[in-house]
Design a protein around this motif. Structure first.
Motif, PDB file in Angstrom:
ATOM      1  N   LYS A 250       0.820  -1.209   0.000  1.00  0.00           N
ATOM      2  CA  LYS A 250       0.000   0.000   0.000  1.00  0.00           C
ATOM      3  C   LYS A 250       0.861   1.269   0.000  1.00  0.00           C
ATOM      4  N   LEU A 251       2.018   1.201   0.625  1.00  0.00           N
ATOM      5  CA  LEU A 251       2.925   2.345   0.681  1.00  0.00           C
ATOM      6  C   LEU A 251       3.713   2.476  -0.624  1.00  0.00           C
ATOM      7  N   ASP A 252       4.128   3.686  -0.925  1.00  0.00           N
ATOM      8  CA  ASP A 252       5.009   3.900  -2.074  1.00  0.00           C
ATOM      9  C   ASP A 252       6.425   3.407  -1.771  1.00  0.00           C
ATOM     10  N   SER A 253       6.897   3.665  -0.548  1.00  0.00           N
ATOM     11  CA  SER A 253       8.279   3.309  -0.227  1.00  0.00           C
ATOM     12  C   SER A 253       8.477   3.206   1.278  1.00  0.00           C
ATOM     13  N   VAL A 254       9.534   2.488   1.642  1.00  0.00           N
ATOM     14  CA  VAL A 254       9.928   2.315   3.042  1.00  0.00           C
ATOM     15  C   VAL A 254      11.435   2.450   3.127  1.00  0.00           C
ATOM     16  N   THR A 255      11.905   3.177   4.124  1.00  0.00           N
ATOM     17  CA  THR A 255      13.343   3.278   4.388  1.00  0.00           C
ATOM     18  C   THR A 255      13.657   2.547   5.680  1.00  0.00           C
ATOM     19  N   PHE A 256      14.551   1.555   5.597  1.00  0.00           N
ATOM     20  CA  PHE A 256      15.077   0.891   6.782  1.00  0.00           C
ATOM     21  C   PHE A 256      16.245   1.757   7.270  1.00  0.00           C
ATOM     22  N   LYS A 257      16.001   2.534   8.292  1.00  0.00           N
ATOM     23  CA  LYS A 257      17.028   3.439   8.804  1.00  0.00           C
ATOM     24  C   LYS A 257      17.888   2.696   9.824  1.00  0.00           C
ATOM     25  N   ILE A 258      19.185   2.672   9.595  1.00  0.00           N
ATOM     26  CA  ILE A 258      20.099   1.852  10.392  1.00  0.00           C
ATOM     27  C   ILE A 258      20.613   2.632  11.599  1.00  0.00           C
ATOM     28  N   TYR A 259      20.435   2.035  12.770  1.00  0.00           N
ATOM     29  CA  TYR A 259      20.846   2.665  14.026  1.00  0.00           C
ATOM     30  C   TYR A 259      21.865   1.795  14.748  1.00  0.00           C
ATOM     31  N   ASP A 260      22.783   2.457  15.435  1.00  0.00           N
ATOM     32  CA  ASP A 260      23.717   1.764  16.320  1.00  0.00           C
ATOM     33  C   ASP A 260      23.150   1.621  17.721  1.00  0.00           C
ATOM     34  N   LYS A 261      22.260   2.521  18.095  1.00  0.00           N
ATOM     35  CA  LYS A 261      21.709   2.511  19.451  1.00  0.00           C
ATOM     36  C   LYS A 261      20.186   2.599  19.392  1.00  0.00           C
ATOM     37  N   LEU A 262      19.542   1.726  20.154  1.00  0.00           N
ATOM     38  CA  LEU A 262      18.094   1.709  20.167  1.00  0.00           C
ATOM     39  C   LEU A 262      17.516   2.956  20.834  1.00  0.00           C
ATOM     40  N   GLU A 263      18.251   3.525  21.759  1.00  0.00           N
ATOM     41  CA  GLU A 263      17.781   4.762  22.395  1.00  0.00           C
ATOM     42  C   GLU A 263      17.605   5.866  21.359  1.00  0.00           C
ATOM     43  N   THR A 264      18.566   5.953  20.429  1.00  0.00           N
ATOM     44  CA  THR A 264      18.477   6.955  19.368  1.00  0.00           C
ATOM     45  C   THR A 264      17.264   6.700  18.483  1.00  0.00           C
ATOM     46  N   ALA A 265      17.045   5.432  18.142  1.00  0.00           N
ATOM     47  CA  ALA A 265      15.896   5.089  17.314  1.00  0.00           C
ATOM     48  C   ALA A 265      14.590   5.431  18.021  1.00  0.00           C
ATOM     49  N   TYR A 266      14.522   5.146  19.313  1.00  0.00           N
ATOM     50  CA  TYR A 266      13.291   5.418  20.060  1.00  0.00           C
ATOM     51  C   TYR A 266      13.023   6.926  20.142  1.00  0.00           C
ATOM     52  N   ASN A 267      14.073   7.686  20.344  1.00  0.00           N
ATOM     53  CA  ASN A 267      13.900   9.146  20.351  1.00  0.00           C
ATOM     54  C   ASN A 267      13.409   9.649  18.993  1.00  0.00           C
ATOM     55  N   ASP A 268      13.913   9.036  17.926  1.00  0.00           N
ATOM     56  CA  ASP A 268      13.444   9.411  16.592  1.00  0.00           C
ATOM     57  C   ASP A 268      11.977   9.020  16.389  1.00  0.00           C
ATOM     58  N   LEU A 269      11.577   7.881  16.963  1.00  0.00           N
ATOM     59  CA  LEU A 269      10.179   7.479  16.879  1.00  0.00           C
ATOM     60  C   LEU A 269       9.296   8.504  17.588  1.00  0.00           C
ATOM     61  N   ARG A 270       9.706   8.910  18.761  1.00  0.00           N
ATOM     62  CA  ARG A 270       8.911   9.877  19.537  1.00  0.00           C
ATOM     63  C   ARG A 270       8.825  11.230  18.830  1.00  0.00           C
ATOM     64  N   ALA A 271       9.879  11.540  18.079  1.00  0.00           N
ATOM     65  CA  ALA A 271       9.902  12.814  17.353  1.00  0.00           C
ATOM     66  C   ALA A 271       9.241  12.718  15.983  1.00  0.00           C
ATOM     67  N   GLY A 272       8.843  11.496  15.584  1.00  0.00           N
ATOM     68  CA  GLY A 272       8.213  11.319  14.281  1.00  0.00           C
ATOM     69  C   GLY A 272       9.181  11.199  13.129  1.00  0.00           C
ATOM     70  N   ASN A 273      10.476  11.036  13.418  1.00  0.00           N
ATOM     71  CA  ASN A 273      11.468  10.894  12.352  1.00  0.00           C
ATOM     72  C   ASN A 273      11.445   9.502  11.741  1.00  0.00           C
ATOM     73  N   ILE A 274      11.014   8.521  12.511  1.00  0.00           N
ATOM     74  CA  ILE A 274      10.681   7.201  11.983  1.00  0.00           C
ATOM     75  C   ILE A 274       9.269   6.894  12.461  1.00  0.00           C
ATOM     76  N   GLN A 275       8.609   5.939  11.796  1.00  0.00           N
ATOM     77  CA  GLN A 275       7.203   5.692  12.112  1.00  0.00           C
ATOM     78  C   GLN A 275       6.958   4.360  12.838  1.00  0.00           C
ATOM     79  N   ILE A 276       7.885   3.410  12.711  1.00  0.00           N
ATOM     80  CA  ILE A 276       7.680   2.098  13.346  1.00  0.00           C
ATOM     81  C   ILE A 276       9.012   1.576  13.874  1.00  0.00           C
ATOM     82  N   THR A 277       8.969   0.945  15.039  1.00  0.00           N
ATOM     83  CA  THR A 277      10.106   0.150  15.498  1.00  0.00           C
ATOM     84  C   THR A 277       9.570  -1.141  16.092  1.00  0.00           C
ATOM     85  N   ASN A 278      10.257  -2.244  15.833  1.00  0.00           N
ATOM     86  CA  ASN A 278       9.898  -3.521  16.459  1.00  0.00           C
ATOM     87  C   ASN A 278      10.902  -3.899  17.544  1.00  0.00           C
TER      88      ASN A 278
END
Length: 548
Positions: A250-278
Motif C-alpha cells: 500500500k505504501l510507495d516506499s519504506v526506508t530501513f534506517k540503520i541505528y547503532d543505538k536503540l535509544e536513538t531510534a526510540y527518540n526518533d520514533l517519539r519525534a516522528g522521524n521514523i514511524q515504526i520500530t519492532n
C-alpha cells in the motif's frame, strides 16, 4: 537460523514480556484501524528502525534478524505463517504435497515475477537451493538443505570438495512444478519452506552475485530503491507488478534506517522521524505503554535469550558443572522484572513457550536461582582459570544493562571477577565467534526460522551448524545428533515432538548455552501509520501498512 541482534541472536533490544499490568492497553489489543483494516491514505513513504545486516542481502546467506527483515519485504517464499497460530499457509506455492513425507511435489502459482521482469519458475527455486546447499558457497543457510537427497555430495565436509553442483533430490517437471526427494521422511519439511534460505533467485544473481548483495532482485511486494547504503539506510519501493491478489504494498516506499543505538531510534520514533520500530530500548519499558497506548504492540514472540560458551575453543568452559553453576547463580526473576520492567520472562526450556513441544519447567533446578548451591558446584568443579570471566555482547542491541547485571550476580554469587567486551555491531560479534577470534562467554538469542521445536535444536547445536550455521559454541554430542535424526523420521508430529524433547533434555543436562529469558515483542508506531502487525518472528508486515 534466525539470529537476533537483540532478540534473535537478537535484534530486539528489550522486546520481551512486559508486565501484564503495563501492557494491557497495547499488545494483544490492536487498534480499531488495525482490526477493521479501514481505509488509509494511499501511497506515501515511511521510515522504520533497523540494524546493520551482517552479510550481503542474499537469502541463502542471511541467518540474522536485520537482513531477514529486509528480505521479507523483497521476497516471498513458497509458504508464509499465519499470524494467529503460526501454522504454514501457501504463498508462492499453489500446493505442496507428499504421500510419504519423503517425496514432495511443489506446484507454483501464476503471476509472480522478479523485480527485473523475469518470471518466477520452478528452476528459480531449484537453482537457488543448489546454490545454498553447496559448501563452496559458504552459505549460512546450508544446514537447511541437509535433508534433501544428494546434500552430502554438495557438502561433504571440511577439507573435501563437492562432487557435484546439483542436489540429486531436486527435479524440475515443468515451469510450475518441481519435486523434492529427501534422504528420509521429514514431516516438518513443508513448515521449513517459509525460511529465507528457500527463497528463489533470478538468473541475474548468478551473473553477478556480488552486485546482488547490495541490490538484491526479489519477487516480493517491495523492490530495492537504489543500493544498500551501508551504516545508513536501505530504501525499498512498491513493486507495481506484484500480484494484487497476494497483497500488493500500500505504501510507495519504506526506508530501513540503520541505528547503532536503540535509544536513538526510540527518540526518533517519539519525534516522528521514523514511524515504526519492532525493538525498544530498556529505558523505554516503564513508559512506552502509557505514551503510545494502542500503538504499543506487546505480544508473545519466538525469541529465547542465552548466555553462550565457546566450548570447542576455550577449555575453561568444557565442564558442564561449571555451566550449571553459572546458570544457578543467575537470578532470572530479578533481571526480567528489574532490568526489563517485566518485558521478558525467565526461561525454563531451550524451546519458546509459543512452540508445540515446549515444556514448562523443563530445565528444573538448573534454571532456579540458588546461589549457595551454585557456589558449591562451582568450587567442586574447579572454578575458572584466574577466577575471571569475560562476557561479550553487541552494543547496538540494548544489552549492556542486563549483561552487566548478570556479571554482578556472578561476581557476588561465585566470587569471580567479571569483565565485559562490547562489540560495536551485532555482525561483529557473530563474525568474531565464527572466526574463533573471541573466546569469552557471550550473549546470544534465537528467533525461530519456522514454527517447529526442531528449529530450536539443529540450527544452533548440531555438528553441521558449526561450519555452516549458528553453532557458535562448537557444541557436539553424538546422542543429540542421533535423536535429531530419529525425530526427523518420525511418522507423526506427536512421536517427533517426543523425540525432539529427548534431544532437548540432553541440552538441559549439558547446557552448551544457558537460556536466561524468553521474549515478548515490544514495538511501537506513530499516529502517522495504521495496520501495523509484527509477527512471531518479529517481522513487520510492511505490505499491509498504510498512512493513517
Amino acid at each position: 537460523m534466525r539470529l537476533t541482534k537483540t532478540m534473535r541472536w537478537t535484534a530486539l533490544a528489550a522486546c520481551t514480556a512486559l508486565a501484564i499490568s503495563a501492557c494491557s492497553t497495547g499488545s494483544d489489543k490492536k487498534s480499531s484501524d488495525q482490526a477493521s483494516g479501514g481505509s488509509g491514505k494511499k501511497g506515501g513513504s515511511i521510515s522504520i528502525e533497523s540494524g546493520e545486516p551482517q552479510h550481503g542481502l542474499v537469502p541463502q546467506n542471511t541467518a540474522e534478524s536485520e537482513g531477514a527483515s529486509v528480505l521479507s519485504a523483497l521476497f516471498v517464499g513458497l509458504i508464509d505463517y499465519d499470524n494467529k497460530d503460526n501454522s504454514p499457509k501457501l504463498r508462492a506455492a499453489e500446493s505442496i504435497e507428499s504421500p510419504d513425507a519423503t517425496t514432495w511435489t511443489i506446484k507454483l502459482k501464476d503471476g509472480y515475477t522478479f523485480h527485473n521482469g523475469e518470471k518466477v519458475v520452478a528452476q528459480s527455486f531449484v537453482d537457488a537451493w543448489n546454490f545454498g546447499a553447496n559448501q563452496d558457497n559458504a552459505n549460512e543457510g546450508l544446514p537447511f538443505f541437509d535433508k534433501i537427497l544428494g546434500s552430502d555430495e554438495l557438502a561433504p565436509g571440511k577439507d573435501k570438495k563437492p562432487a557435484t553442483d546439483k542436489l540429486k533430490g531436486l527435479k524440475v517437471v515443468d515451469d510450475k512444478t518441481f519435486t523434492v526427494t529427501l534422504k528420509a521422511p521429514f514431516s516438518q519439511f513443508k513448515t521449513m519452506l517459509g525460511y529465507t534460505a528457500f527463497f528463489p533467485l533470478p538468473k541475474a544473481f548468478f551473473t553477478d552475485p556480488k552486485a546482488f548483495e547490495d541490490a538484491p532482485i526479489g519477487n516480493g511486494p517491495f523492490q530495492m530503491d537504489g543500493k544498500w547504503e551501508h551504516n545508513k539506510q536501505i530504501k525499498v519501493k512498491r513493486y507495481e507488478n506484484f500480484p494484487a491478489a497476494d497483497g500488493k504494498a500500500k505504501l510507495d516506499s519504506v526506508t530501513f534506517k540503520i541505528y547503532d543505538k536503540l535509544e536513538t531510534a526510540y527518540n526518533d520514533l517519539r519525534a516522528g522521524n521514523i514511524q515504526i520500530t519492532n525493538k525498544l530500548p530498556v529505558s523505554a519499558m516503564s513508559s512506552v505503554a502509557q505514551e503510545f497506548g494502542d500503538r504499543y504492540i506487546y505480544k508473545p514472540e519466538s525469541g529465547v535469550g542465552y548466555l553462550g560458551f565457546p566450548i570447542s575453543t576455550n577449555p575453561a568452559f568444557a565442564n558442564p558443572e561449571i555451566r550449571k553453576a553459572i546458570s544457578m547463580a543467575i537470578d532470572r526473576e530479578t533481571i526480567t522484572k528489574t532490568i526489563f520492567s517485566g518485558t521478558r520472562v525467565p526461561a525454563d526450556d531451550f524451546i519458546s513457550p509459543i512452540i508445540p513441544g515446549y515444556r514448562k519447567g523443563a530445565m528444573g533446578d538448573v534454571a532456579k536461582y540458588d546461589p549457595k548451591k551454585a557456589k558449591e558446584l562451582f568450587t567442586q568443579a574447579g572454578g575458572l582459570p584466574g577466577n575471571t570471566l569475560e562476557i561479550g555482547y553487541n552494543a547496538d542491541g540494548g544489552h549492556k544493562e542486563w549483561i552487566e547485571a548478570v556479571g554482578n550476580q556472578l561476581k557476588n554469587n561465585l566470587g569471580v571477577e567479571v569483565t565485559f567486551k562490547p562489540f560495536e555491531k551485532f555482525g561483529a560479534i557473530l563474525t568474531a565467534l565464527g572466526d574463533h577470534k573471541y573466546s569469552g562467554a557471550f550473549r546470544m538469542a534465537w528467533q525461530m526460522d519456522y514454527p517447529s521445536i526442531e528449529n530450536y535444536l539443529r540450527p544452533i547445536f548440531s555438528k553441521i551448524a558449526i561450519d555452516n550455521g549458528s553453532n557458535y559454541g562448537g557444541y557436539v554430542n553424538e546422542d543429540f545428533e542421533a535423536l535429531l535424526a530419529k525425530a526427523d523420521s518420525a511418522t507423526s508430529d506427536t512421536e517427533g515432538i517426543k523425540l525432539y524433547q529427548q534431544a532437548d533434555d540432553i541440552l538441559i543436562k549439558e547446557l552448551p548455552y544457558i537460556p536466561v529469558y524468553t521474549y515478548m515483542t515490544s514495538g511501537a508506531y506513530t499516529k502517522a501509520v495504521k495496520n501495523v502487525v509484527i509477527d512471531a518472528q518479529n517481522r513487520i508486515d510492511l505490505a499491509d501498512v498504510e498512512l493513517a
